[in-house]
Design an enzyme around this catalytic site. Structure first.
Site, PDB file in Angstrom:
ATOM      1  N   GLU A   1      -8.044   7.477   2.980  1.00 25.39           N
ATOM      2  CA  GLU A   1      -8.228   6.732   2.020  1.00 25.39           C
ATOM      3  C   GLU A   1     -10.278   6.814   2.270  1.00 25.39           C
ATOM      4  O   GLU A   1     -10.615   7.200   3.328  1.00 25.39           O
ATOM      5  CB  GLU A   1      -8.119   5.343   2.102  1.00 25.39           C
ATOM      6  CG  GLU A   1      -6.604   5.021   1.893  1.00 25.39           C
ATOM      7  CD  GLU A   1      -6.302   3.593   1.803  1.00 25.39           C
ATOM      8  OE1 GLU A   1      -7.071   2.486   2.071  1.00 25.39           O
ATOM      9  OE2 GLU A   1      -4.838   3.588   2.157  1.00 25.39           O
TER      10      GLU A   1
ATOM     11  N   HIS B   1     -10.523   1.304  -3.244  1.00 25.79           N
ATOM     12  CA  HIS B   1     -11.297   0.189  -2.863  1.00 25.79           C
ATOM     13  C   HIS B   1     -12.912   0.840  -2.662  1.00 25.79           C
ATOM     14  O   HIS B   1     -13.666   0.063  -2.454  1.00 25.79           O
ATOM     15  CB  HIS B   1     -11.063  -0.394  -1.497  1.00 25.79           C
ATOM     16  CG  HIS B   1      -9.652  -0.860  -1.481  1.00 25.79           C
ATOM     17  ND1 HIS B   1      -9.451  -2.246  -1.985  1.00 25.79           N
ATOM     18  CD2 HIS B   1      -8.380  -0.388  -1.367  1.00 25.79           C
ATOM     19  CE1 HIS B   1      -8.025  -2.251  -1.918  1.00 25.79           C
ATOM     20  NE2 HIS B   1      -7.510  -1.330  -1.573  1.00 25.79           N
TER      21      HIS B   1
ATOM     22  N   SER C   1      -7.843  -0.062   2.889  1.00 31.04           N
ATOM     23  CA  SER C   1      -7.635  -1.560   2.172  1.00 31.04           C
ATOM     24  C   SER C   1      -7.116  -2.637   2.871  1.00 31.04           C
ATOM     25  O   SER C   1      -7.601  -3.827   2.695  1.00 31.04           O
ATOM     26  CB  SER C   1      -6.439  -1.074   1.317  1.00 31.04           C
ATOM     27  OG  SER C   1      -5.283  -0.856   2.168  1.00 31.04           O
TER      28      SER C   1
ATOM     29  N   HIS D   1      -2.628   4.065   2.537  1.00 29.66           N
ATOM     30  CA  HIS D   1      -1.770   3.104   1.780  1.00 29.66           C
ATOM     31  C   HIS D   1      -0.347   3.650   1.686  1.00 29.66           C
ATOM     32  O   HIS D   1      -0.139   4.852   1.696  1.00 29.66           O
ATOM     33  CB  HIS D   1      -2.262   3.016   0.512  1.00 29.66           C
ATOM     34  CG  HIS D   1      -1.995   2.080  -0.457  1.00 29.66           C
ATOM     35  ND1 HIS D   1      -0.847   2.110  -1.296  1.00 29.66           N
ATOM     36  CD2 HIS D   1      -2.269   0.750  -0.708  1.00 29.66           C
ATOM     37  CE1 HIS D   1      -0.593   1.164  -2.140  1.00 29.66           C
ATOM     38  NE2 HIS D   1      -1.176   0.181  -1.815  1.00 29.66           N
TER      39      HIS D   1
ATOM     40  N   ASP E   1      -8.280   8.761  -1.390  1.00 29.86           N
ATOM     41  CA  ASP E   1      -8.022   7.523  -2.239  1.00 29.86           C
ATOM     42  C   ASP E   1      -8.968   6.688  -2.275  1.00 29.86           C
ATOM     43  O   ASP E   1      -9.361   6.177  -1.104  1.00 29.86           O
ATOM     44  CB  ASP E   1      -6.587   7.073  -1.713  1.00 29.86           C
ATOM     45  CG  ASP E   1      -6.135   5.947  -2.623  1.00 29.86           C
ATOM     46  OD1 ASP E   1      -6.824   5.629  -3.470  1.00 29.86           O
ATOM     47  OD2 ASP E   1      -5.112   5.437  -2.359  1.00 29.86           O
TER      48      ASP E   1
ATOM     49  N   LYS F   1      -8.460  -2.284  -9.566  1.00 26.28           N
ATOM     50  CA  LYS F   1      -9.189  -3.170  -8.455  1.00 26.28           C
ATOM     51  C   LYS F   1     -10.545  -3.464  -9.178  1.00 26.28           C
ATOM     52  O   LYS F   1     -10.771  -4.368 -10.231  1.00 26.28           O
ATOM     53  CB  LYS F   1      -9.194  -2.440  -7.391  1.00 26.28           C
ATOM     54  CG  LYS F   1      -7.926  -2.811  -6.710  1.00 26.28           C
ATOM     55  CD  LYS F   1      -7.346  -1.803  -5.714  1.00 26.28           C
ATOM     56  CE  LYS F   1      -5.932  -2.280  -5.154  1.00 26.28           C
ATOM     57  NZ  LYS F   1      -5.054  -1.192  -4.523  1.00 26.28           N
TER      58      LYS F   1
ATOM     59  N   ASN G   1      -8.717  -8.348  -5.458  1.00 32.70           N
ATOM     60  CA  ASN G   1      -9.444  -6.879  -5.477  1.00 32.70           C
ATOM     61  C   ASN G   1     -10.444  -6.631  -6.722  1.00 32.70           C
ATOM     62  O   ASN G   1     -10.764  -5.648  -6.742  1.00 32.70           O
ATOM     63  CB  ASN G   1      -8.442  -6.013  -5.455  1.00 32.70           C
ATOM     64  CG  ASN G   1      -7.597  -5.970  -4.261  1.00 32.70           C
ATOM     65  OD1 ASN G   1      -8.081  -6.250  -3.041  1.00 32.70           O
ATOM     66  ND2 ASN G   1      -6.225  -5.747  -4.598  1.00 32.70           N
TER      67      ASN G   1
HETATM   68  C1  LIG Z   1      -3.982  -0.860  -4.422  1.00 32.34           C
HETATM   69  C2  LIG Z   1      -3.662   0.598  -3.884  1.00 32.34           C
HETATM   70  C3  LIG Z   1      -3.147   1.686  -4.444  1.00 32.34           C
HETATM   71  C4  LIG Z   1      -2.426   1.527  -5.627  1.00 32.34           C
HETATM   72  O1  LIG Z   1      -3.052   0.975  -6.746  1.00 32.34           O
HETATM   73  P1  LIG Z   1      -2.402   0.170  -8.022  1.00 32.34           P
HETATM   74  O2  LIG Z   1      -3.070   0.675  -9.176  1.00 32.34           O
HETATM   75  O3  LIG Z   1      -2.421  -0.996  -7.588  1.00 32.34           O
HETATM   76  O4  LIG Z   1      -0.843   0.825  -8.110  1.00 32.34           O
HETATM   77  C5  LIG Z   1      -3.386   3.018  -4.011  1.00 32.34           C
HETATM   78  N1  LIG Z   1      -4.102   3.235  -2.879  1.00 32.34           N
HETATM   79  C6  LIG Z   1      -4.671   2.235  -2.323  1.00 32.34           C
HETATM   80  C7  LIG Z   1      -5.477   2.417  -1.046  1.00 32.34           C
HETATM   81  C8  LIG Z   1      -4.568   0.665  -2.714  1.00 32.34           C
HETATM   82  O5  LIG Z   1      -5.347  -0.188  -1.997  1.00 32.34           O
END
Ligand SMILES: *Cc1c(COP(=O)(O)O)cnc(C)c1O
Length: 382
Positions: free
Chosen positions: A171, A203, A175, A124, A200, A234, A38
């Protein structure tokens, strides 16, 4: 465990590999290309981040020693938060040790038993876990189904008590599917039904929007979304999570987000790298990196004969279906073609929707992408 093995669902840690950018050596000595990271802009190994991290390490040591509210609140944390708030276009921001911790601290700080959370089905695991932990009533709408979301919002009006909160969670870039949420429609519906919005952008950051500011910024929705969540692990190539929003929201989280209060402040070297990453993304050089990423996405889509998307993202699922078949395809791609793109299976995605998840990066070369397409074609996966 035995039944997990039988159903093709047992998980094992991959053989450890020292990645150098997009490539590594396999144990056999052959070189292997990584299409499963990522680190979309290749920032984790950039000089800017490494040097900022080294400097912080030398000057401030390896750990922060205590939680932020005790003595772990270092100037570098505050600088990162101010930088993130400016980048996101919000009043304030707050950092957590991970994106997972940001969700786990934030949702239970916003809602509890008398409240309602309405969430996209493909959200997620950390968002689902956080909503469950909060004790709020959780309702899920089928992925991007606006009619069902509207029905749930109508229902929430009949259920909610005076003064209670309805929180809509999605999101921005999903993801495992790489598609985007119809964010404008969701915001409008939430506003109509007096619900709070949380997005969120794990990505979306560094990938979409002006200078990588995310989908909300791209659509001009920043001010209409109360809670912006994201990760620094990421596209930002470091580690940590953040919440951006009003000063009031951040104040509330400082006082009630348990994963913030009861956890040691992120180490200075990690925070300094994240700060350098935001600066880099928000620069001419960052613009070039985002452009290279999008050129790679377009090249892959063209070579595969896929339609280009309105909001192209680096996540491109190749659906295989069966769990066992996906695992076998991943093994062949790695062993025969030197391509790492692991199988993603239930429970991360629905049963029978197992897939290879391609994630592209700015530092893949056109030849890397050519090899990927050849490998997928050899397995009849295009
Ligand atoms: C990876 C991810 C997270 C968590 O983030 P980390 O910093 O890896 O704990 C949260 N939400 C989504 C959509 C993700 O893909």
């Amino acid at each position: 465990m035995h039944s997990l093995t039988q159903r093709g669902l047992r998980r094992k840690l991959p053989v450890p590999a020292d990645w150098r950018g997009t490539a590594s050596k396999k144990p056999t000595g052959l070189s292997c290309l990584n299409f499963s990271s990522n680190d979309y802009l290749g920032l984790s190994s950039r000089r800017e981040l490494v040097e900022a991290s080294e400097r912080a390490l030398r000057e401030l040591g390896a750990g922060s020693g205590a939680s932020r509210l005790v003595s772990g609140n270092l100037p570098v944390h505050v600088r990162l938060e101010e930088r993130l708030a400016a980048f996101k276009g919000t009043e304030a921001a707050l950092c957590f040790s991970s994106g997972y911790a940001a969700a786990m601290g934030t949702i239970p700080a916003l809602v509890s038993r008398d409240d309602i959370v309405i969430m996209d089905k493909l959200s997620h695991a950390c968002l689902v876990d956080a909503a469950r932990l909060s004790g709020a009533v959780l309702r899920v709408f089928p992925h991007n189904d606006m009619q069902k979301l509207e029905r749930l919002l109508r229902w929430s009006r009949t259920k909610r008590r005076v003064g209670s909160t309805v929180l809509v969670v999605t999101e921005s870039v999903f993801s495992m599917d790489g598609d985007v949420a119809p964010l404008l429609e969701i915001v409008k519906l939430a506003e109509e039904h007096d619900a709070m919005m949380m997005v969120d952008e794990a990505h979306g950051m560094g990938v979409l929007g002006p200078r990588g500011r995310g989908l909300a910024a791209e659509l001009g929705l920043t001010g209409r979304i109360a809670v912006h969540m994201g990760t620094l692990s990421k596209a930002f190539g470091s580690a940590g999570g953040y919440i951006a929003g009003s000063a009031l929201l951040v104040d509330l989280l400082i006082n009630s987000a348990r994963s913030f209060i009861y956890s040691t402040a992120p180490p200075p070297a990690v925070v300094a790298a994240a700060l350098a990453a935001v600066d880099l993304v928000d620069s001419m050089e960052g613009e070039k990196l985002i452009q290279s990423l999008h050129q790679n996405i377009a090249l892959f889509e063209r070579l595969c004969g896929r339609a280009s998307r309105t909001f192209p993202t680096p996540i491109l699922p190749v659906i295989v279906g069966g769990e066992g078949a996906a695992v076998e395809a991943a093994r062949v791609l790695l062993d025969l073609h030197g391509l790492l793109l692991p199988a993603i299976r239930y429970p991360t995605v629905a049963r029978g929707r197992a897939r290879l998840r391609v994630s592209l990066r700015a530092d893949h070369t056109p030849s890397d992408i050519g090899k990927l397409v050849e490998g997928l074609a050899a397995l009849n996966l295009l």
